[in-house]
Motif scaffolding. Structure first.
Motif, short mmCIF file in Angstrom:
data_model
loop_
_atom_site.label_atom_id
_atom_site.label_comp_id
_atom_site.label_asym_id
_atom_site.label_seq_id
_atom_site.Cartn_x
_atom_site.Cartn_y
_atom_site.Cartn_z
N THR A 229 2.58 -11.82 -10.30
CA THR A 229 2.63 -10.84 -9.21
C THR A 229 3.40 -11.32 -7.99
OG1 THR A 229 0.51 -11.62 -8.34
CG2 THR A 229 0.45 -9.80 -9.92
N ILE B 192 6.52 -5.08 -0.87
CA ILE B 192 5.23 -4.89 -1.54
C ILE B 192 5.34 -3.73 -2.53
CG2 ILE B 192 2.76 -4.54 -1.24
CD1 ILE B 192 3.85 -7.09 0.06
N THR C 9 3.05 -1.53 -5.06
CA THR C 9 1.66 -1.20 -5.38
C THR C 9 1.62 -0.27 -6.60
OG1 THR C 9 1.08 -1.33 -3.03
CG2 THR C 9 -0.51 -0.26 -4.49
N THR D 29 -0.87 1.93 -9.00
CA THR D 29 -2.19 2.54 -9.06
C THR D 29 -2.40 3.15 -10.43
OG1 THR D 29 -2.07 3.07 -6.70
CG2 THR D 29 -3.79 4.17 -7.99
N GLN E 267 -5.91 -0.52 -8.28
CA GLN E 267 -4.57 -0.91 -7.85
C GLN E 267 -4.27 -2.38 -8.16
OE1 GLN E 267 -4.31 0.06 -3.66
NE2 GLN E 267 -3.69 2.16 -4.08
N LYS E 268 -2.96 -2.66 -8.34
CA LYS E 268 -2.47 -4.04 -8.45
C LYS E 268 -1.22 -4.15 -7.58
CE LYS E 268 -2.75 -6.46 -12.21
NZ LYS E 268 -3.43 -7.68 -11.72
N THR E 269 -1.07 -5.29 -6.89
CA THR E 269 0.04 -5.48 -5.96
C THR E 269 0.97 -6.58 -6.46
OG1 THR E 269 -1.28 -4.78 -4.06
CG2 THR E 269 0.69 -6.06 -3.59
N THR F 151 4.44 -8.76 -5.16
CA THR F 151 5.15 -9.08 -3.92
C THR F 151 6.47 -9.78 -4.25
OG1 THR F 151 3.06 -9.35 -2.74
CG2 THR F 151 5.02 -10.24 -1.69
N THR G 130 2.42 2.18 6.45
CA THR G 130 3.21 0.99 6.16
C THR G 130 4.15 0.71 7.32
OG1 THR G 130 3.11 1.43 3.79
CG2 THR G 130 4.84 -0.06 4.56
N SER H 1 1.09 -8.68 4.41
CA SER H 1 1.08 -7.30 3.92
C SER H 1 1.51 -6.33 5.00
CB SER H 1 -0.33 -6.93 3.42
OG SER H 1 -0.37 -5.58 3.03
N THR I 70 1.23 -2.93 4.57
CA THR I 70 0.45 -1.69 4.44
C THR I 70 -0.95 -1.89 4.99
OG1 THR I 70 1.71 -1.02 2.50
CG2 THR I 70 -0.42 0.05 2.84
#
Length: 383
Positions: A164, A214, A216, A218, A224-226, A228, A329, A348, A350
């Protein structure tokens, strides 16, 4: 006188015949019941004798006089085999308006969420019984990316759904990069820096220095998973020259006693203007007036109306957003590439808004350890 006698004889014979006939044609009542009543009752039944789903257990055991059933299956179950059978072979059965064969299993597709099956059992007299079957197919929980495409630069390390965090380096002449992430499941939604990903991806403007992008993902069930991406844009030649000048070593010059090996730091600028006549001031280090580099050149948000136009030297702003906005954001760009930016102490960009009407967000810009400025955004929700 003969005629009356004949009438009496005839009457006697009729009586005997009737008695004999009555005895010979007697039908027991029990025999009549067993041959007529069950046939009439069976022909009037409009219930099911069986309701089964292959490999799926119902919420309650089937009974002809229970008319509502339910079951839950995982998202991976896309179809089911349903078998219904009537207690009356003469009855007709329909499922969601389509005729089916009693005792024969049929295959039905399942959509995510609730799937209702209305089962009607009818007989020739027009009497009908209704059964309701509700199958709930769970929502998809996959929130992984299948790939990330970049218009410029390469991901480091090489992309993997399980990784990630990535780094990307681009030359200074690249002003923006287009990010095009693809999810494993089509039911997932993807945002890049808060913007929904479209067919051609999302374009992100790059300031000189470091930028965190970022992504994201969903899943259909809301989890959710982020991901970067840390993008570093190379410095422009003029910026590098300024930094090199600011970081030059202190200049040394002989002291007034001309002792061998003894040097004392003085400013380079002072050395240029008064090199012929050394003074006491020249022999000490002169610190020029410090100008802060911990400034933003621009600051924008994904939602809201500002109370004033952003300028680098103004540090507090009010932004009004709609009452239904849950997150915004931020997009801060440093004035100098050597600066670091933290939003609420994190990388981050957001920020989730508070449930009440006001959220205060701090944007801290740091240029080296002792040079720091804080911009404050007050997010006001409309009533």
């Amino acid at each position: 006188m003969k005629q009356p006698k004949a009438s009496k004889a005839l009457n006697a014979m009729l009586i005997i015949s009737m008695v004999w006939l009555g005895v010979g044609s007697y039908i027991p009542s029990a025999y009549a019941e067993t041959n007529t009543a069950p046939v009439q009752e069976n022909q009037s039944e409009t219930t099911l004798s069986k309701l089964e789903i292959e490999g799926i257990e119902l919420d309650q055991k089937f009974a002809a006089d229970l008319y509502e059933y339910a079951a839950t299956v995982g998202n991976e179950i896309e179809t089911m085999k349903l078998l219904v059978e009537s207690t009356n072979p003469e009855s007709s059965i329909t499922i969601n308006g389509h005729a089916v064969i009693s005792g024969a299993a049929g295959t039905y597709s399942l959509q995510t969420g609730e799937n209702k099956f209305i089962i009607f059992v009818n007989n020739d007299s027009g009497t009908a019984t209704t059964y309701t079957l509700t199958i709930t197919r769970e929502k998809n929980a996959n929130n992984l990316l299948q790939n990330i495409e970049l218009s410029k630069g390469e991901l480091s390390p090489k992309f993997s759904s399980a990784v990630t965090d990535y780094k990307v380096e681009v030359p200074n002449e690249v002003p923006e990069v287009t990010i095009k992430p693809t999810a494993i499941e089509t039911t997932s939604t993807i945002k890049v820096d808060g913007s929904l990903v479209v067919k051609d991806g999302v374009s992100v403007t790059l300031p000189v220095g470091k930028t965190d992008i970022i992504i994201t993902v969903t899943a259909e069930n809301g989890v959710q998973k982020t991901y970067t991406i840390h993008v570093t844009q190379a410095k422009a030649l003029e910026d590098k020259a300024i930094e090199d000048k600011a970081g030059e070593d202190k200049i040394t010059t002989p002291n007034q006693n001309n002792k061998p090996g003894f040097t004392q730091p003085i400013s380079k600028a002072n050395n240029r203007t008064n090199s012929t006549q050394p003074t006491t001031q020249q022999q000490g280090f002169v610190t020029p007036e410090k100008v802060s580099k911990a400034l933003l050149s621009s600051l924008s948000v994904s939602e809201g109306t500002w109370d004033s136009t952003f300028t680098s030297e103004e540090f507090t702003y009010h932004v009004k957003v709609s009452s239904d906005v849950e997150e915004i954001t931020l997009k801060p760009i440093a004035k100098y590439s050597s600066s670091e930016i933290l939003i609420e102490g994190d990388n981050s960009k957001t920020i989730k808004l508070e449930d009440d009407k006001k959220t205060i967000i701090s944007v801290v810009v740091t240029n080296y350890e002792d040079d720091r400025k804080t911009y404050v955004l007050v997010i006001d929700k409309e009533s």
